[in-house]
Motif scaffolding. Structure first.
Motif: not given
Length: 478
Positions: A292-300, A339-355
């Motif tokens: 799994g991801p280094e940060c683990g699973y859960g709510s952040f 910031l709504g758009v920017y945070s969504a794009l950053r979360e997509i990028a984060f998803t790709r990192q976790l992959y």
């Protein structure tokens, strides 16, 4: 293994809708989650549930006034629109030069990360695995050529000069109902003969790399290597490593979102934008797994800090197969940064990192898509994406769903008449119950119970959560 403990609250009917304004139009089912595993919640949102704090709710789709369809973006193949890139460029320009107009922004509604809640607000595994080389061409727009970071002149339109990239990786993380892209025509497969001397470029040979691009690549790698030892926090180090991995020369190739988000800033940058991530209070039990991801699973919580001041906080759930966006709140003084758009794009990028570490985790869930509410249709702009069929609980590409939703706000999205809900309730007696601190199947509890029968309520609960979840989660009975 810990088990989820839930209290089913039943249906709530006839209450106000924040989308269409109907005073008594909403219908949903809900339950209170005392605790929940990330796998249970993954399975629940893949059956149309969402959480608001510890309250977990599901719209009754064929009865509520504004049907809410679960939407997911296939993050590995996310294609940023021109408006998305405009937001990313605006943020880069603001941080590096402090030069951004604070006029009315073109941001999406701030419902971008928060859904209307019910008065309080199939487990998927990809069959194909992707190599690191296949992860590199996360192209966003073949019409855009790579330009120098200092230029902010918008998108160039040299489409004829940009070669199309063909790769089997376009089938990554698609389910069996997702159509495979059509084969190119025979004319597209024609073999180009080498040109005669002096008559043009030899298409059988790779394109020549410009010296400027080679210098930029070397400079980027050197900057990243120097910063790796000084960046604070493991998350930022992960961001740098991911960028370094994808920092190969991209001459004549489009930029991906990482090119905008993780680009090194000049020493004289006017502002400093930082990010922190930490566990937050949630019914989801934090978990760690070897794969799994280094940060683990859960709510952040994800905090966005600008020059030492917190300007936004996003809440995400990291689940076995996705990053699920819960909500975002931000300082209205910085609304000009979208910031709504920017945070969504950053979360997509984060998803790709976790992959990279967790190859099952490749989707970004954006809550609910509500076609009957025009202000909520912007979520369809995050492509490629799928909607969850409310009857079969199978994923359908949004392009196939939109014509159906134009005709009727409630629709069975899966058009295969033979398809059915594979996770439907089959055996009520196997539902797990927690009664007087004892775990037992419902068939045993039913015999022991005194007083009026509660079978109708248990049947309703189990039908909504599905057979698998009903056998894993503990339904509290007093």
């Amino acid at each position: 293994m810990p088990a989820a403990v839930v209290e089913y609250k039943g249906w709530k009917e006839g209450y106000g809708c924040g989308y269409c304004g109907a005073a008594r139009g909403k219908v949903s089912a809900g339950m209170w989650a005392h605790s929940m595993t990330v796998q249970d919640y993954q399975d629940l949102i893949d059956r149309g549930w969402r959480r608001s704090g510890k309250y977990v709710y599901k719209p009754i789709m064929n009865q509520t006034c504004c049907p809410q369809y679960t939407i997911r973006c296939r993050a590995l193949h996310f294609q940023a629109s021109k408006s998305h890139k405009k937001v990313l460029k605006k943020m880069l320009k603001f941080i590096s030069k402090g030069d951004v107009s604070k006029a009315a922004s073109e941001e999406e509604p701030m419902d971008a990360h928060i859904d209307d809640v019910a008065t309080c607000d199939f487990p998927y595994k990809n069959e194909s695995q992707v190599s690191q080389s296949e992860l590199t061409p996360l192209a966003v727009d073949h019409a855009e050529r790579v330009e120098d970071e200092d230029k902010d002149s918008g998108e160039t339109k040299e489409e004829g000069n940009v070669p199309k990239v063909e790769s089997d990786s376009v089938q990554i993380c698609t389910d069996k109902d997702t159509p495979v892209p059509a084969e190119p025509s025979h004319s597209a497969k024609a073999v180009h003969a080498p040109p005669k001397p002096g008559k043009g470029a030899d298409l059988s040979k790779p394109l020549c790399r410009k010296a400027k691009d080679i210098r930029k690549e070397r400079k980027l790698q050197k900057l990243l290597q120097n910063q790796m030892g000084t960046v604070e926090g493991s998350q930022l180090q992960g961001d740098q490593a991911f960028l370094l991995q994808n920092s190969k020369s991209k001459t004549n190739q489009p930029k991906n979102i990482e090119d905008f988000i993780f680009v090194p800033l000049p020493d004289d940058a006017q502002h400093k934008l930082e990010f922190t991530r930490f566990l937050c209070d949630s019914p989801l039990e934090a978990e760690h797994a070897p794969n799994g991801p280094e940060c683990g699973y859960g709510s952040f919580h994800q905090q966005y800090w600008l020059d030492g001041k917190i300007i936004a906080v996003g809440v995400i759930d990291i689940l076995p197969y996705c990053v699920s966006s819960v909500y975002l709140y931000y300082d209205p003084d910085f609304s000009f940064l979208s910031l709504g758009v920017y945070s969504a794009l950053r979360e997509i990028a984060f998803t790709r990192q976790l992959y990279v570490k967790a190859p099952d985790l490749c989707f970004y869930y954006m809550g609910f898509y509500i076609h009957s509410c025009p202000k909520m249709r912007y979520k369809a702009q995050y492509r490629p994406s799928d909607l969850l069929c409310p009857e079969t609980f199978m994923w359908t590409p949004i392009e196939q769903c939109l014509p159906l939703l134009e005709h009727s706000k409630y629709s069975r999205l899966n058009q295969d008449g033979k398809a059915e809900d594979e996770g439907r309730l089959k055996e009520l007696g196997r539902v797990r119950v927690l009664h007087k601190r004892t775990v037992m199947p419902y068939s045993v509890y039913k015999k022991r119970r005194k007083g009026p029968s509660d079978e109708a309520s248990v049947q309703q609960y189990a039908s909504l959560v599905g057979q698998s979840c009903s056998e894993r989660m503990l339904l509290f009975r007093s």
